[in-house]
Design a protein around this motif. Structure first.
Motif, PDB file in Angstrom:
ATOM      1  N   VAL A   1      12.848  -8.574  10.307  1.00 54.47           N
ATOM      2  CA  VAL A   1      12.531 -10.010  10.219  1.00 54.47           C
ATOM      3  C   VAL A   1      12.204 -10.333   8.761  1.00 54.47           C
ATOM      4  N   ASP A   2      12.131 -11.619   8.452  1.00 48.83           N
ATOM      5  CA  ASP A   2      11.560 -12.024   7.171  1.00 48.83           C
ATOM      6  C   ASP A   2      10.078 -11.649   7.201  1.00 48.83           C
ATOM      7  N   CYS A   3       9.616 -10.941   6.193  1.00 43.54           N
ATOM      8  CA  CYS A   3       8.244 -10.425   6.288  1.00 43.54           C
ATOM      9  C   CYS A   3       7.706 -10.025   4.923  1.00 43.54           C
ATOM     10  N   GLN A   4       6.448  -9.657   4.942  1.00 41.21           N
ATOM     11  CA  GLN A   4       5.769  -9.135   3.771  1.00 41.21           C
ATOM     12  C   GLN A   4       5.074  -7.836   4.171  1.00 41.21           C
ATOM     13  N   VAL A   5       5.026  -6.858   3.261  1.00 39.55           N
ATOM     14  CA  VAL A   5       4.329  -5.593   3.497  1.00 39.55           C
ATOM     15  C   VAL A   5       3.281  -5.418   2.411  1.00 39.55           C
ATOM     16  N   LYS A   6       2.038  -5.177   2.821  1.00 37.50           N
ATOM     17  CA  LYS A   6       0.953  -5.029   1.849  1.00 37.50           C
ATOM     18  C   LYS A   6       0.317  -3.651   1.881  1.00 37.50           C
ATOM     19  N   GLN A   7       0.697  -2.824   2.879  1.00 39.25           N
ATOM     20  CA  GLN A   7       0.086  -1.503   2.964  1.00 39.25           C
ATOM     21  C   GLN A   7       0.926  -0.573   3.830  1.00 39.25           C
ATOM     22  N   VAL A   8       0.970   0.695   3.443  1.00 36.56           N
ATOM     23  CA  VAL A   8       1.584   1.744   4.255  1.00 36.56           C
ATOM     24  C   VAL A   8       0.523   2.793   4.525  1.00 36.56           C
ATOM     25  N   ASN A   9       0.383   3.173   5.784  1.00 37.70           N
ATOM     26  CA  ASN A   9      -0.548   4.233   6.172  1.00 37.70           C
ATOM     27  C   ASN A   9       0.275   5.475   6.477  1.00 37.70           C
TER      28      ASN A   9
ATOM     29  N   LYS B   1       1.739  13.651  16.866  1.00 32.34           N
ATOM     30  CA  LYS B   1       1.493  14.900  16.163  1.00 32.34           C
ATOM     31  C   LYS B   1       2.298  15.007  14.875  1.00 32.34           C
ATOM     32  N   ASN B   2       3.448  14.348  14.823  1.00 34.22           N
ATOM     33  CA  ASN B   2       4.346  14.510  13.685  1.00 34.22           C
ATOM     34  C   ASN B   2       3.957  13.662  12.476  1.00 34.22           C
ATOM     35  N   GLU B   3       4.500  14.019  11.313  1.00 35.12           N
ATOM     36  CA  GLU B   3       4.388  13.190  10.116  1.00 35.12           C
ATOM     37  C   GLU B   3       4.912  11.792  10.440  1.00 35.12           C
ATOM     38  N   ARG B   4       4.219  10.763   9.955  1.00 32.89           N
ATOM     39  CA  ARG B   4       4.662   9.407  10.264  1.00 32.89           C
ATOM     40  C   ARG B   4       4.031   8.412   9.303  1.00 32.89           C
ATOM     41  N   ALA B   5       4.582   7.234   9.301  1.00 32.30           N
ATOM     42  CA  ALA B   5       4.025   6.135   8.506  1.00 32.30           C
ATOM     43  C   ALA B   5       3.842   4.930   9.414  1.00 32.30           C
ATOM     44  N   VAL B   6       2.826   4.142   9.156  1.00 33.73           N
ATOM     45  CA  VAL B   6       2.557   2.919   9.921  1.00 33.73           C
ATOM     46  C   VAL B   6       2.681   1.741   8.957  1.00 33.73           C
ATOM     47  N   ILE B   7       3.590   0.808   9.272  1.00 38.17           N
ATOM     48  CA  ILE B   7       3.880  -0.306   8.369  1.00 38.17           C
ATOM     49  C   ILE B   7       3.790  -1.609   9.151  1.00 38.17           C
TER      50      ILE B   7
ATOM     51  N   PRO C   1      -3.087   9.627  -1.589  1.00 35.08           N
ATOM     52  CA  PRO C   1      -3.889   8.924  -0.570  1.00 35.08           C
ATOM     53  C   PRO C   1      -3.060   8.546   0.644  1.00 35.08           C
ATOM     54  N   ASN C   2      -3.725   8.402   1.772  1.00 34.91           N
ATOM     55  CA  ASN C   2      -3.039   8.006   3.007  1.00 34.91           C
ATOM     56  C   ASN C   2      -2.736   6.517   3.031  1.00 34.91           C
ATOM     57  N   LEU C   3      -3.655   5.713   2.535  1.00 31.63           N
ATOM     58  CA  LEU C   3      -3.466   4.269   2.521  1.00 31.63           C
ATOM     59  C   LEU C   3      -2.887   3.864   1.173  1.00 31.63           C
TER      60      LEU C   3
END
Length: 303
Positions: free
Chosen positions: A157-165, A188-194, A234-236
């Motif tokens: 979608v049209d969006c903005q991202v300000k942080q990746v965990n 359990k696996n490596e992952r990112a939350v956006i 860092p994670n964040l």
């Protein structure tokens, strides 16, 4: 310790599980990361031939370039222009990637399914209580990228991202066989939350790219570093990125999974069901047109 649940598997599935999981997963993933970056056209050509022997649906004729200096270049290849038209309906959330649809449907309270009969909790996957709470009784779609598929992912979608965990973890295979055997595998696996910030604050969409064996490496164009098993930062990770629907966000260095979460303002589009193929840019979720907005209209504070 990882809990293995013994769901009935065929002999072929049992062999697949043993060969892709009962091995030094981290070591093999690090080795593959090194090997895929070796700059040697002849080695890349041999490796791709072997890969094509195992993956008959590898379609390199769709790639912008036909000759590769490394196996990694082939994994992260770009497609020829126009091969992935983007559904521009204002109420449509498109698929961020080429994939096979896995488990999908409504989030049952705080419970999501990685496979039939295999639930996990939102809070276990998304370690942010505020964010996880947004998707209670919302919708989710698991998108599995096969190794032969196009590995780049785009803004749905049209969006903005300000942080990746970014969350460090294991590198279990994420194929259907493993999903039927390993409890809470995605958690359990490596992952990112956006989290994707939209024009309407009452709506929300979050992408959770999940790494896997051979592919614990994600590159986001709006972050300076590759996120992989060697990453010690860092994670964040703060950022300030804006995307139009369909704009490229980054890529996996092989194939893996992206889980898409949406608030209860959305619903699955017709035809989205477990096992169905989907291409980047095709309709995935439908919501109210006011849920989205032009990212250029967002305030600098994300409001």
């Amino acid at each position: 310790m990882m809990k293995i649940l013994a769901q009935p598997l065929s002999k072929q599935e049992q062999l697949n599980f043993l060969l892709t999981n009962r091995i030094p997963r981290r070591w093999l993933t690090l080795f593959m990361g090194w090997y895929s970056q070796i700059q040697s056209p002849w080695l890349a050509k041999i490796s791709i031939r072997v890969w094509q022997w195992f993956a008959e649906d590898l379609r390199l004729q769709d790639a912008k370039q036909q000759e590769f200096n490394s196996l990694g270049e082939c994994f992260t290849r770009q497609l020829k222009d126009g091969l992935r038209p983007i559904n521009q309906q204002s109420d449509i959330v498109v698929s961020p990637c080429d994939a096979i649809v896995g488990a999908c449907g409504r989030v049952e309270g705080n419970r999501v399914f990685q496979a039939k009969g295999f639930p996990y909790e939102l809070n276990d996957l998304i370690p942010d209580v505020r964010l996880a709470h947004k998707y209670r009784n919302g919708f989710f779609v698991t998108l599995r990228l096969k190794s032969s598929m196009y590995h780049r992912f785009h803004a749905p979608v049209d969006c903005q991202v300000k942080q990746v965990n970014y969350i460090s973890g294991d590198t279990w295979n994420v194929n259907p066989v493993a999903l039927k055997r390993v409890e809470k595998l995605f958690c359990k696996n490596e992952r990112a939350v956006i989290e994707l910030l939209l024009g309407d604050k009452s709506s929300s969409i979050t992408l959770v790219p999940v790494a896997a064996i051979l592919v614990a490496s994600m590159k986001f164009h709006f972050l300076p570093k590759v996120l992989d098993l060697r990453y010690k930062g860092p994670n964040l990770l703060s950022c300030h990125a804006r995307f139009n629907k369909g704009q490229e966000m980054g890529y996996f260095q092989h194939g893996s999974t992206i889980i898409v979460f949406a608030t209860e303002h959305y619903q699955l589009c017709q035809g989205i069901a477990q096992g169905s193929p989907i291409k980047m840019g095709e309709a995935l979720l439908q919501g109210h047109p006011t849920c989205h907005g032009d990212p250029s209209s967002f305030a600098d504070d994300g409001a």
